[in-house]
Write an enzyme that holds these catalytic residues in place. Structure first.
Site: not given
Length: 381
Positions: A24, A106, A127, A129, A155, A164, A251, A275, A278
Site C-alpha cells: 500500500y 493526514s 492536510q 482533502y 490536497t 492502484r 498540494k 501524489h 499514486r
C-alpha cells in the site's frame, strides 16, 4: 539488519510489515511508470562538484511560513500511518519535532488531531482533502484550529481515486481482502502484536470523531471513495481561504498555469506533487515539472515539492530545481515501520548528513546558496 543509508529502511519495512501494508505504501497507480520516474528522474540529475571553498561554516536552517526549520524538510501527510507502527502518527510527529521540522497529519490518519497535537512541542501542519461532505471539512478545520495547527495543506489532486492495481494483488482491496489481511498478519507476529493488538483502536480518528462511530478500513475505503468531488473548482475553495487565517498550501500542482492560479487564489504555498505516483500514471515526475513552475511563480509563494525524494542528495536536487522545501512521504513511513520513532529520528539524521556532504561538495554554505548553478548543465542543453 544494518541501517547505514536512508534508503535501507525500505527493505527493513518490507521484512516487518504484512504485504498488504507494505505494498500500500510502496505502490503506485496503474503500471507505476510515474512512481519509478519520480525516483529515476531525480537521481539522474548531476550535482556540480566544487572544491576549495572553505566550507567550515554550514547552515541548513530555513524559514517557512514564519517557522524556523532545522532543514528544508517536512514530513508529508500519509494516510493510515498508524497502521505502520503503534500510534504511528504520534511517533512520527515526535521524531519530527525532535529534529526541528514540521509533521503533517493526514485527514485519514489513525490517530486524531487531538491525540497528535498535544504530543509535540512545536506547531503541526494538517492536510485536508476536497470532499463532498463540506460538514466534515468544516469540522476538521475547526478542530485543527482548536488544536493549534498552524499550516493547512490542501490536497487537490484527488477529485477521483487513482487506480492502484497493486492493492488488489496485495490484499488491501479486491476479492477476499479481509481474510487475506488476517492471514498475512498471522505470519507477521511482531507487527500483529505491536500494532495489530497494542496499537488499537485502528479506526480513522479524524473521521470517526465527526461521524460519531468507529470508521475502520473497509468503511474508510467506502466513505472516502464516495466523498471525492470531481466537480471541485477554485471558487469552491474560497470559503476555506476565508475560514482559515493561517498559511494555506495547495498540494498537487504539476503545471505552471495551475501554479499561477494558486497565486491568484491567494495561496501561501504550493506542493509540486503527483501524489507519489499514486494518482495518474504517465504524468511528469515532480523533478521534471518543478523547474517550469519555479520559473512561473518563484518569489510569489512558497514552493514545496515531493514525490521521489529518498535521500539528502534528492533534497538538495529539489532545492536546486527551484523548491524552497520538500516533503518526505514514503521514506519516513519505511523508517517508522522498521523502527518506530527512533527510526524516523535516525532517518532525519541521515538525510541531514547527506545534505551536508552534498552542500560541502557543491560549495553551498546555506540553503539560499543552493541554486541551478549547483547542477551540471548537460551537454547540448
Amino acid at each position: 539488519m544494518i541501517i547505514s543509508a536512508s534508503t535501507d529502511y525500505r527493505a527493513a519495512a518490507q521484512r516487518k510489515l504484512p504485504p498488504f501494508l507494505f505494498h500500500y505504501i510502496d505502490g503506485g497507480a496503474y503500471a507505476e511508470y510515474t512512481l519509478r520516474r519520480n525516483v529515476e528522474d531525480l537521481s539522474a540529475i548531476a550535482l556540480r562538484q566544487r572544491v576549495l571553498k572553505n566550507m567550515s561554516e554550514l547552515s541548513l536552517e530555513t524559514r517557512l511560513f514564519d517557522e524556523t526549520l532545522a532543514m528544508p524538510v517536512a514530513l508529508a501527510p500519509v494516510g493510515l500511518t498508524g497502521m505502520y507502527a503503534r500510534r504511528g502518527e504520534v511517533q512520527a510527529a515526535r521524531a519530527a519535532a525532535a529534529k526541528g521540522v514540521p509533521f503533517t497529519l493526514s485527514t485519514v490518519s489513525v490517530c486524531p488531531i487531538e491525540e497528535v497535537a498535544p504530543a509535540i512541542d512545536r506547531p503541526m501542519w494538517f492536510q485536508l482533502y476536497v470532499l463532498k461532505d463540506r460538514g466534515f471539512m468544516r469540522n476538521a478545520l475547526e478542530r485543527a484550529k482548536a488544536a493549534g495547527v498552524t499550516t493547512l495543506v490542501f490536497t487537490v489532486d484527488m477529485p477521483v481515486p487513482g487506480a492502484r492495481y497493486r492493492d488488489a494483488h496485495s490484499g488491501m482491496s479486491g476479492p477476499y481482502a479481509a481474510p487475506r489481511r488476517i492471514l498475512q498478519a498471522m505470519t507477521h507476529p511482531a507487527w500483529a502484536w505491536d500494532v495489530g493488538l497494542l496499537g488499537k483502536p485502528h479506526d480513522l480518528g479524524n473521521i470517526s470523531a465527526y461521524r460519531g462511530n468507529p470508521t475502520g478500513l473497509e468503511d474508510y475505503i467506502g466513505w472516502l471513495g464516495a466523498n471525492f468531488d470531481p466537480s471541485i473548482a477554485w471558487k469552491d475553495l474560497e470559503w476555506i481561504r476565508e475560514f482559515w487565517d493561517g498559511p494555506m498550501v495547495i498540494k498537487g500542482i504539476l503545471d505552471p498555469e495551475d501554479a499561477r492560479d494558486a497565486v491568484k487564489f491567494g495561496a501561501d504555498g504550493i506542493v509540486v506533487s503527483n501524489h507519489g505516483g499514486r494518482q495518474l500514471d504517465g504524468v511528469l515526475s515532480s523533478a521534471r515539472a518543478l523547474p517550469a513552475i519555479a520559473d512561473a511563480v518563484k518569489g510569489e509563494l512558497a514552493i514545496l515539492a515531493d514525490s521521489g525524494i529518498r535521500t539528502g542528495l534528492d533534497v538538495v536536487r529539489m532545492i536546486a530545481l527551484g523548491a524552497d522545501s520538500v516533503l518526505l512521504g514514503r521514506a519516513f513511513v519505511y523508517a517508522l515501520a522498521a523502527a518506530g520513532e527512533a527510526g524516523v529520528r535516525n532517518l532525519l539524521e541521515l538525510i541531514e548528513k547527506e545534505m551536508r556532504v552534498a552542500m560541502v561538495l557543491t560549495g553551498a554554505k546555506s540553503i539560499g546558496e543552493i541554486s541551478a548553478d549547483s547542477l551540471v548543465r548537460e551537454l547540448g542543453a
